[in-house]
Scaffold this motif. Structure first.
Motif, mmCIF file in Angstrom:
data_model
loop_
_atom_site.group_PDB
_atom_site.id
_atom_site.type_symbol
_atom_site.label_atom_id
_atom_site.label_comp_id
_atom_site.label_asym_id
_atom_site.label_seq_id
_atom_site.Cartn_x
_atom_site.Cartn_y
_atom_site.Cartn_z
ATOM 1 N N ASN A 2 0.847 -1.176 0.000
ATOM 2 C CA ASN A 2 0.000 0.000 0.000
ATOM 3 C C ASN A 2 0.885 1.229 0.000
ATOM 4 O O ASN A 2 1.409 1.640 1.016
ATOM 5 C CB ASN A 2 -0.898 -0.005 1.247
ATOM 6 N N SER A 3 1.092 1.837 -1.157
ATOM 7 C CA SER A 3 2.026 2.945 -1.273
ATOM 8 C C SER A 3 1.611 4.137 -0.423
ATOM 9 O O SER A 3 2.447 4.856 0.112
ATOM 10 C CB SER A 3 2.190 3.362 -2.738
ATOM 11 N N LYS A 4 0.307 4.374 -0.284
ATOM 12 C CA LYS A 4 -0.143 5.501 0.514
ATOM 13 C C LYS A 4 0.221 5.312 1.981
ATOM 14 O O LYS A 4 0.453 6.275 2.708
ATOM 15 C CB LYS A 4 -1.666 5.664 0.371
ATOM 16 N N HIS A 5 0.252 4.080 2.411
ATOM 17 C CA HIS A 5 0.558 3.806 3.817
ATOM 18 C C HIS A 5 2.052 3.816 4.066
ATOM 19 O O HIS A 5 2.519 4.341 5.070
ATOM 20 C CB HIS A 5 -0.027 2.446 4.211
ATOM 21 N N GLU A 6 2.807 3.274 3.144
ATOM 22 C CA GLU A 6 4.225 3.089 3.388
ATOM 23 C C GLU A 6 5.082 4.247 2.890
ATOM 24 O O GLU A 6 6.168 4.480 3.405
ATOM 25 C CB GLU A 6 4.695 1.797 2.722
ATOM 26 N N TYR A 7 4.636 4.972 1.882
ATOM 27 C CA TYR A 7 5.459 6.021 1.292
ATOM 28 C C TYR A 7 4.765 7.376 1.401
ATOM 29 O O TYR A 7 4.565 8.082 0.427
ATOM 30 C CB TYR A 7 5.768 5.687 -0.172
ATOM 31 N N VAL A 75 22.178 -9.408 3.205
ATOM 32 C CA VAL A 75 21.032 -8.940 3.990
ATOM 33 C C VAL A 75 21.235 -7.489 4.445
ATOM 34 O O VAL A 75 20.523 -7.005 5.324
ATOM 35 C CB VAL A 75 20.793 -9.851 5.216
ATOM 36 N N ILE A 76 22.189 -6.800 3.837
ATOM 37 C CA ILE A 76 22.525 -5.440 4.249
ATOM 38 C C ILE A 76 21.378 -4.469 4.036
ATOM 39 O O ILE A 76 21.286 -3.423 4.713
ATOM 40 C CB ILE A 76 23.781 -4.959 3.470
ATOM 41 N N THR A 77 20.482 -4.781 3.102
ATOM 42 C CA THR A 77 19.401 -3.830 2.797
ATOM 43 C C THR A 77 18.365 -3.741 3.918
ATOM 44 O O THR A 77 17.621 -2.756 3.970
ATOM 45 C CB THR A 77 18.706 -4.217 1.490
ATOM 46 N N LEU A 78 18.304 -4.732 4.800
ATOM 47 C CA LEU A 78 17.366 -4.642 5.927
ATOM 48 C C LEU A 78 17.749 -3.495 6.864
ATOM 49 O O LEU A 78 16.922 -2.610 7.130
ATOM 50 C CB LEU A 78 17.293 -5.965 6.680
ATOM 51 N N PRO A 79 18.984 -3.460 7.380
ATOM 52 C CA PRO A 79 19.352 -2.284 8.190
ATOM 53 C C PRO A 79 19.366 -0.985 7.397
ATOM 54 O O PRO A 79 19.091 0.087 7.958
ATOM 55 C CB PRO A 79 20.755 -2.640 8.715
ATOM 56 N N LEU A 80 19.666 -1.043 6.107
ATOM 57 C CA LEU A 80 19.624 0.168 5.292
ATOM 58 C C LEU A 80 18.200 0.751 5.254
ATOM 59 O O LEU A 80 18.009 1.960 5.409
ATOM 60 C CB LEU A 80 20.091 -0.133 3.870
ATOM 61 N N GLY A 81 17.219 -0.110 5.041
ATOM 62 C CA GLY A 81 15.827 0.341 5.029
ATOM 63 C C GLY A 81 15.402 0.924 6.363
ATOM 64 O O GLY A 81 14.717 1.954 6.422
ATOM 65 N N ILE A 82 15.829 0.280 7.456
ATOM 66 C CA ILE A 82 15.512 0.785 8.798
ATOM 67 C C ILE A 82 16.170 2.143 9.019
ATOM 68 O O ILE A 82 15.564 3.064 9.571
ATOM 69 C CB ILE A 82 15.962 -0.223 9.868
ATOM 70 N N SER A 83 17.426 2.271 8.590
ATOM 71 C CA SER A 83 18.145 3.541 8.755
ATOM 72 C C SER A 83 17.472 4.673 7.987
ATOM 73 O O SER A 83 17.375 5.806 8.473
ATOM 74 C CB SER A 83 19.595 3.392 8.290
ATOM 75 N N VAL A 84 17.011 4.379 6.771
ATOM 76 C CA VAL A 84 16.313 5.389 5.977
ATOM 77 C C VAL A 84 15.056 5.853 6.709
ATOM 78 O O VAL A 84 14.777 7.060 6.803
ATOM 79 C CB VAL A 84 15.947 4.841 4.578
ATOM 80 N N ALA A 85 14.304 4.901 7.249
ATOM 81 C CA ALA A 85 13.076 5.252 7.971
ATOM 82 C C ALA A 85 13.390 6.089 9.206
ATOM 83 O O ALA A 85 12.686 7.070 9.501
ATOM 84 C CB ALA A 85 12.333 3.975 8.370
ATOM 85 N N GLY A 167 12.582 -3.427 5.516
ATOM 86 C CA GLY A 167 13.262 -2.658 6.549
ATOM 87 C C GLY A 167 12.672 -1.273 6.705
ATOM 88 O O GLY A 167 12.465 -0.786 7.815
ATOM 89 N N TYR A 168 12.367 -0.623 5.577
ATOM 90 C CA TYR A 168 11.777 0.715 5.625
ATOM 91 C C TYR A 168 10.374 0.674 6.245
ATOM 92 O O TYR A 168 10.035 1.503 7.092
ATOM 93 C CB TYR A 168 11.700 1.309 4.222
ATOM 94 N N LYS A 169 9.574 -0.302 5.823
ATOM 95 C CA LYS A 169 8.219 -0.429 6.362
ATOM 96 C C LYS A 169 8.267 -0.714 7.857
ATOM 97 O O LYS A 169 7.542 -0.098 8.651
ATOM 98 C CB LYS A 169 7.470 -1.554 5.641
ATOM 99 N N GLY A 171 10.743 -0.074 9.938
ATOM 100 C CA GLY A 171 11.268 1.081 10.650
ATOM 101 C C GLY A 171 10.238 2.175 10.812
ATOM 102 O O GLY A 171 10.088 2.762 11.886
ATOM 103 N N THR A 172 9.490 2.480 9.754
ATOM 104 C CA THR A 172 8.481 3.543 9.801
ATOM 105 C C THR A 172 7.377 3.217 10.794
ATOM 106 O O THR A 172 7.040 4.025 11.671
ATOM 107 C CB THR A 172 7.873 3.762 8.403
ATOM 108 N N ASN A 173 6.807 2.023 10.665
ATOM 109 C CA ASN A 173 5.703 1.633 11.546
ATOM 110 C C ASN A 173 6.158 1.505 12.993
ATOM 111 O O ASN A 173 5.477 1.932 13.920
ATOM 112 C CB ASN A 173 5.091 0.303 11.080
ATOM 113 N N PHE A 174 7.341 0.911 13.173
ATOM 114 C CA PHE A 174 7.840 0.659 14.517
ATOM 115 C C PHE A 174 8.150 1.966 15.251
ATOM 116 O O PHE A 174 7.786 2.147 16.407
ATOM 117 C CB PHE A 174 9.104 -0.203 14.436
ATOM 118 N N ILE A 175 8.823 2.890 14.564
ATOM 119 C CA ILE A 175 9.201 4.155 15.196
ATOM 120 C C ILE A 175 7.961 4.981 15.537
ATOM 121 O O ILE A 175 7.871 5.577 16.612
ATOM 122 C CB ILE A 175 10.153 4.953 14.283
#
Length: 275
Positions: A2-7, A75-85, A167-169, A171-175
């Motif tokens: 869901n782009s509206k929810h995640e982005y 698996v580096i993109t998982l922390p990368l996505g979290i860091s971006v969020a 990771g981004y999803k 990170g965003t939801n969790f934070i």
């Protein structure tokens, strides 16, 4: 998705795709001082430029991600996505967001993530791919090396692509949930403690430093190292790591430290003082 929810912020799916593509260079920017830090920051650049239009804040964010980091590259993109969020959340709350939590979360997850990634990719998938590829190659079949590359790399790149969005999803939801519930400070403290624990275990495991000088005779003979270990196991590696950390904070160049340590170790080993 869901782009509206995640982005719903400044970061888009296209930006995360750029982060994914840049992460492929992670294995080619590895160094002995901070390992994956250059590749990590390089992968974050497209997102950081968009998150921080202010040059000073952008440079501060770049510096944050030049710290030590190392995990399984696939698996580096998982922390990368979290860091971006987390950086996006920080940009929206510069005055109140605890910047140290970004580093703490990265440090806390890199060890466990490396354990899972190494076990799957290096310990399982690579062996499976090698077995299939080798058996065909020994028969002179050209499919041997082709299948080896496909069996190993296709799952690796597919997972790497999926994890940056996960990771981004996450990170965003969790934070957002953590800030609304008021437990963000607690999470930051726990992550910092876990990060220090990981750093401590890495020090004990990766730093080898002992004094083999012995005293006494016969069955009563013992070494200086045994005495030290009897008091505090791993004390010498800890002191050595602390000394290097102190020198780095004093702006002593890493190559200078490495060169001096190499000379001391060679001389100490030659005279039997160090092992």
């Amino acid at each position: 998705m869901n782009s509206k929810h995640e982005y719903n912020g400044v970061i888009t799916k296209k930006d995360l795709t750029k982060v994914f593509l840049r992460s492929i260079t992670m294995e080619h920017t590895w160094n002995y001082e901070r390992m994956m830090n250059d590749g990590y920051m390089y992968s974050m650049l497209p997102a950081l430029r968009k998150i921080y239009p202010d040059k000073d804040e952008f440079l501060k964010a770049c510096k944050r991600h030049l710290e030590f980091f190392n995990t399984t590259p696939h698996v580096i993109t998982l922390p990368l996505g979290i860091s971006v969020a987390m950086e996006e959340q920080r940009a929206n709350n510069i005055e109140t967001f605890d910047t140290a939590s970004i580093s703490s979360v990265k440090t806390a997850i890199m060890g466990p993530l490396a354990g899972i990634g190494d076990s799957f990719f290096w310990g399982t998938l690579r062996i499976l791919a090698t077995g299939v590829g080798t058996s065909l190659a020994l028969q002179g079949n050209i499919l041997g090396p082709i299948l080896f590359l496909l069996i190993f790399n296709v799952p690796a790149y597919v997972l790497r692509y999926i994890l940056v969005f996960s990771g981004y999803k996450f990170g965003t939801n969790f934070i957002t949930t953590a800030e609304e519930s008021g437990v963000m400070n607690l999470i930051s403290k726990v992550a910092a403690i876990l990060g220090l624990t990981v750093a401590g275990s890495m020090t004990a495991e990766m730093v080898s430093f002992s004094i083999p000088i012995s005293f006494g005779t016969g069955e009563t003979a013992t070494t200086v190292q045994n005495v030290i270990d009897g008091i505090v196991p791993g004390l010498l590696p800890l002191l050595l790591t602390g000394l290097v950390y102190y020198l780095l904070n004093k702006k002593v160049k890493p190559l200078t430290i490495m060169f001096v340590m190499m000379i001391i170790c060679v001389i100490g080993a030659y005279f039997g003082v160090l092992a």
